[in-house]
Scaffold this active site. Structure first.
Site, mmCIF file in Angstrom:
data_model
loop_
_atom_site.group_PDB
_atom_site.id
_atom_site.type_symbol
_atom_site.label_atom_id
_atom_site.label_comp_id
_atom_site.label_asym_id
_atom_site.label_seq_id
_atom_site.Cartn_x
_atom_site.Cartn_y
_atom_site.Cartn_z
ATOM 1 N N ASP A 28 0.882 -1.093 -0.080
ATOM 2 C CA ASP A 28 0.149 0.042 -0.077
ATOM 3 C C ASP A 28 0.745 1.164 -0.002
ATOM 4 O OD1 ASP A 28 -1.961 2.063 0.695
ATOM 5 O OD2 ASP A 28 -3.215 0.215 1.190
ATOM 6 N N SER A 79 -6.694 4.259 -1.601
ATOM 7 C CA SER A 79 -6.639 2.686 -1.660
ATOM 8 C C SER A 79 -7.807 2.143 -1.803
ATOM 9 C CB SER A 79 -6.356 2.120 -0.155
ATOM 10 O OG SER A 79 -5.007 2.587 0.099
ATOM 11 N N THR A 133 -8.490 -1.829 1.098
ATOM 12 C CA THR A 133 -7.786 -2.502 0.365
ATOM 13 C C THR A 133 -8.166 -4.080 0.401
ATOM 14 O OG1 THR A 133 -5.676 -1.427 0.289
ATOM 15 C CG2 THR A 133 -5.588 -3.406 -0.832
ATOM 16 N N ARG A 144 -15.476 4.017 2.383
ATOM 17 C CA ARG A 144 -14.579 2.988 2.926
ATOM 18 C C ARG A 144 -14.602 3.238 4.476
ATOM 19 N NH1 ARG A 144 -8.641 5.183 1.566
ATOM 20 N NH2 ARG A 144 -8.241 3.547 3.386
ATOM 21 N N LYS A 310 0.466 3.918 5.818
ATOM 22 C CA LYS A 310 0.003 4.399 7.169
ATOM 23 C C LYS A 310 1.106 5.220 7.630
ATOM 24 C CE LYS A 310 -3.511 1.031 7.361
ATOM 25 N NZ LYS A 310 -4.800 2.065 6.868
ATOM 26 N N HIS A 313 1.854 8.548 5.720
ATOM 27 C CA HIS A 313 0.917 9.432 6.098
ATOM 28 C C HIS A 313 1.656 10.035 7.598
ATOM 29 C CE1 HIS A 313 -2.357 9.043 3.513
ATOM 30 N NE2 HIS A 313 -2.442 7.863 3.742
ATOM 31 N N HIS A 352 -1.240 2.829 -5.015
ATOM 32 C CA HIS A 352 -1.049 4.433 -5.402
ATOM 33 C C HIS A 352 0.303 4.680 -4.852
ATOM 34 C CE1 HIS A 352 -1.757 5.288 -1.199
ATOM 35 N NE2 HIS A 352 -2.835 4.509 -1.268
ATOM 36 N N HIS A 411 -1.395 11.127 -0.684
ATOM 37 C CA HIS A 411 -0.911 10.227 -1.768
ATOM 38 C C HIS A 411 -0.634 11.138 -2.923
ATOM 39 C CE1 HIS A 411 -4.272 7.367 -0.116
ATOM 40 N NE2 HIS A 411 -3.074 7.419 0.845
#
Ligand SMILES: [Zn+2]
Length: 447
Positions: A28, A79, A133, A144, A310, A313, A352, A411
Site C-alpha cells: 500500500d 486505496s 484494500t 470506505r 500508514k 502518512h 497508489h 498520496h
C-alpha cells in the site's frame, strides 16, 4: 502430431497438472521512491529486493474518476478506488469500495468470481481486514469508512445500512462473501453487535462462527483450524503494530543566525510493541498452506502490506521501511511457493504513490547563497535523515502538506510499479493499468 493430440485426450487430464493460482500482493503506497528508500537503507544503493528479482517488470496507471462527474479523471487515488480497479476491473471514485461512481451499483470482484467457480480464496493484510484494500475484494459500500455496524449511522453509509434494507457494514459483508481465509487485524469491527442498539444482538464474530469460520486470535489457533475449514484470524483490534520504529520527520528549524538546522542522522530500531504479532510472511505462509494444500480447483489470494502507506502518512521513515521489508519477505515466501507450481501467476504491485522522496542535503543550490538577495537553501515540509547500512546519510523529505498545520502527508498521483512471475505474466504490457491487471488475473483463473 494428430496421434499425439489424440493420446493426450485419451489419457485424460494429466494428474501432475496443478490447478491455476493467482496471488496478488499489494504494497500500500509502495511507489518507486518507497522501494528505493528501503533498498538504500537495508541493502545499499546497488542492492536488490526480492520483488525486484521477479522476471517481469511494468508500470501501472492508477485510474480514478470524480464522484460528482464520472466523466472527469481524478489524478490522485486512494486505496479504495485503486483496490476496486484491481478487484473488479472498473474505474471508480476515491473512497468507494467496489461500487460504481455516481450510481453506487455493486461491481463483482475477482474473489467473488473465483469463489463462485469453486476456487479457494483468501485475504491477508497488516491492517484491519475491513480497511479499504482487503474490503474491495469482498464487500461493496459507498464509502470506505463503513467498516462496522457502529459506523452505519453515518450519512455516507446510509445506502448500505441494514435499517434501509442494505447488506450492512464491510465486516458483515466480508463474512457473507465467505472467503476461505482472512488474516489480519480488525477485531474491534468484527466484535461489534450487528444491531448496535440492541444488547441481545449477536456480534459479527457470532455470525462468522455460524457461517463455519474458526475465529482465531493467534496464528497457532488459525493453523489449528480443521483442514479445509474457513478461518478468520483477528490479530489486533485495528491495524497490526509495525515491525520498526524511529524518529518522525520534522520541519527544518531556523537558528538565531538565520541558518537552517536539519535533524541529526539516526538508525531504525525494532518496535518493542510488535511482540508476538504474526509477521506478514508467517500469515502468508499459512495462507498458502491452507489454500494450496489438497486443492484441485485453484486459488485466488490477495496479500497486503498495509502500513507502508500508514507510516508514510505519519512521516515515519523507519515505519515504512520496516513494513516494506516485511512485505518483501512475504514476496520471497510466495515466489518460492509459486516456483514449484507452474500454473501460478504472481503479481506484486502498489495501489497508489505516496509522499516520501529522497532529496540532496545540503542543497545542490547552496552555492547560490553567495549571490546577492539569495538566502540559505533548505527543504520545505518535513525532513528525516537516516544513517544507512552503508554508513551514508539518506535525507528523506515529506512535503505534500505544509508544517506546522499539515496533519498528515497525502498520496501522490504517479503510476505504480508492477513485478510479476509465472503463468500469464507475459500478458502484462510494459505500461499497463490497474483494470488491465485485473483482466490478466481473471483470465488466468479461467473466468
Ligand atoms: Zn493512504
Amino acid at each position: 502430431m494428430a496421434g499425439l493430440a489424440a493420446l493426450a485426450i485419451w489419457s485424460g487430464p494429466r494428474a501432475a497438472e496443478p490447478p491455476p493460482a493467482v496471488i496478488l500482493m499489494i504494497g500500500d503506497g509502495m511507489d518507486d521512491h518507497q522501494i528505493t528508500i528501503a533498498r538504500n537503507y537495508a541493502l545499499g544503493a546497488d542492492g536488490t529486493l526480492a520483488m525486484e528479482t521477479l522476471p517481469y517488470r511494468a508500470a501501472a496507471k492508477v485510474l480514478g474518476i470524480e464522484e460528482a462527474d464520472p466523466a472527469m479523471p481524478a489524478y490522485v487515488g486512494d486505496s479504495a478506488n485503486s483496490a476496486t480497479s484491481l478487484a473488479t476491473g472498473a474505474v471508480t471514485s476515491a473512497g468507494r469500495v467496489s461500487t460504481a461512481a455516481g450510481t453506487d451499483e455493486d461491481l463483482p470482484t475477482i474473489l467473488e468470481q473465483a469463489r463462485g467457480a469453486g476456487l479457494r480464496t483468501g485475504l491477508v493484510t497488516t491492517s484491519a481486514l475491513t480497511d479499504a484494500t482487503p474490503a474491495a475484494f469482498a464487500a461493496h459500500v459507498a464509502d470506505r469508512d463503513c467498516q462496522g455496524p457502529a459506523d452505519m449511522s453515518r450519512v455516507e453509509c446510509a445506502p448500505d445500512a441494514r435499517a434501509r434494507g442494505g447488506p450492512g457494514s464491510i465486516a458483515e459483508q466480508m463474512i457473507a462473501a465467505g472467503a476461505d481465509l482472512m488474516l489480519g487485524g480488525g477485531a474491534a469491527y468484527f466484535g461489534q453487535r450487528i444491531d448496535p442498539n440492541d444488547s441481545r444482538s449477536p456480534t459479527i464474530i457470532h455470525r462468522a462462527r455460524d457461517a463455519g469460520y474458526t475465529v482465531a486470535r493467534s496464528l497457532a489457533e488459525a493453523g489449528a483450524a480443521p483442514p479445509g475449514g474457513k478461518v478468520l484470524g483477528l490479530f489486533a483490534r485495528r491495524d497490526l503494530p509495525v515491525e520498526w520504529e524511529g524518529e518522525e520527520a520534522r520541519p527544518i528549524e531556523i537558528a538565531r543566525d538565520g541558518r537552517p538546522r536539519v535533524p541529526a542522522p539516526f538508525r531504525c530500531a525494532a518496535n518493542p510493541r510488535f511482540g508476538d504479532t504474526p509477521t506478514l510472511e508467517a500469515m502468508t505462509r499459512l495462507a498458502l498452506e491452507r489454500l494450496g494444500g489438497d486443492n484441485a480447483k485453484g486459488l485466488f489470494l490477495m496479500v497486503e502490506g498495509a502500513s507502508i502507506d500508514k507510516q508514510t502518512h505519519e512521516r515515519n521513515p523507519c515505519g515504512h521501511i520496516g513494513e516494506l521489508l516485511a512485505f518483501d519477505r512475504a514476496v520471497t515466501a510466495v515466489a518460492a511457493w509459486a516456483a514449484t507450481r507452474p500454473r501460478t501467476l504472481l503479481i506484486v504491485t502498489a495501489d497508489h504513490g505516496h509522499a516520501a522522496q529522497i532529496i540532496p542535503y545540503p542543497s545542490m543550490f547552496s552555492d547560490y547563497e553567495k549571490l546577492p538577495g539569495i538566502g540559505p537553501q533548505y527543504p520545505a515540509g518535513y525532513v528525516a535523515r537516516l544513517r544507512t547500512g552503508e554508513g551514508a546519510v539518506m535525507t528523506i523529505n515529506y512535503a505534500t502538506n505544509a508544517p506546522p498545520e499539515g496533519v498528515a502527508e497525502e498520496h501522490t498521483g504517479v503510476h505504480v510499479p508492477v513485478f510479476a512471475a509465472g503463468a500469464g505474466a507475459e500478458d502484462i504490457g510494459p505500461l499497463t493499468s490497474q483494470p488491465a491487471l485485473h483482466d490478466v488475473m481473471l483470465r488466468r483463473l479461467g473466468r
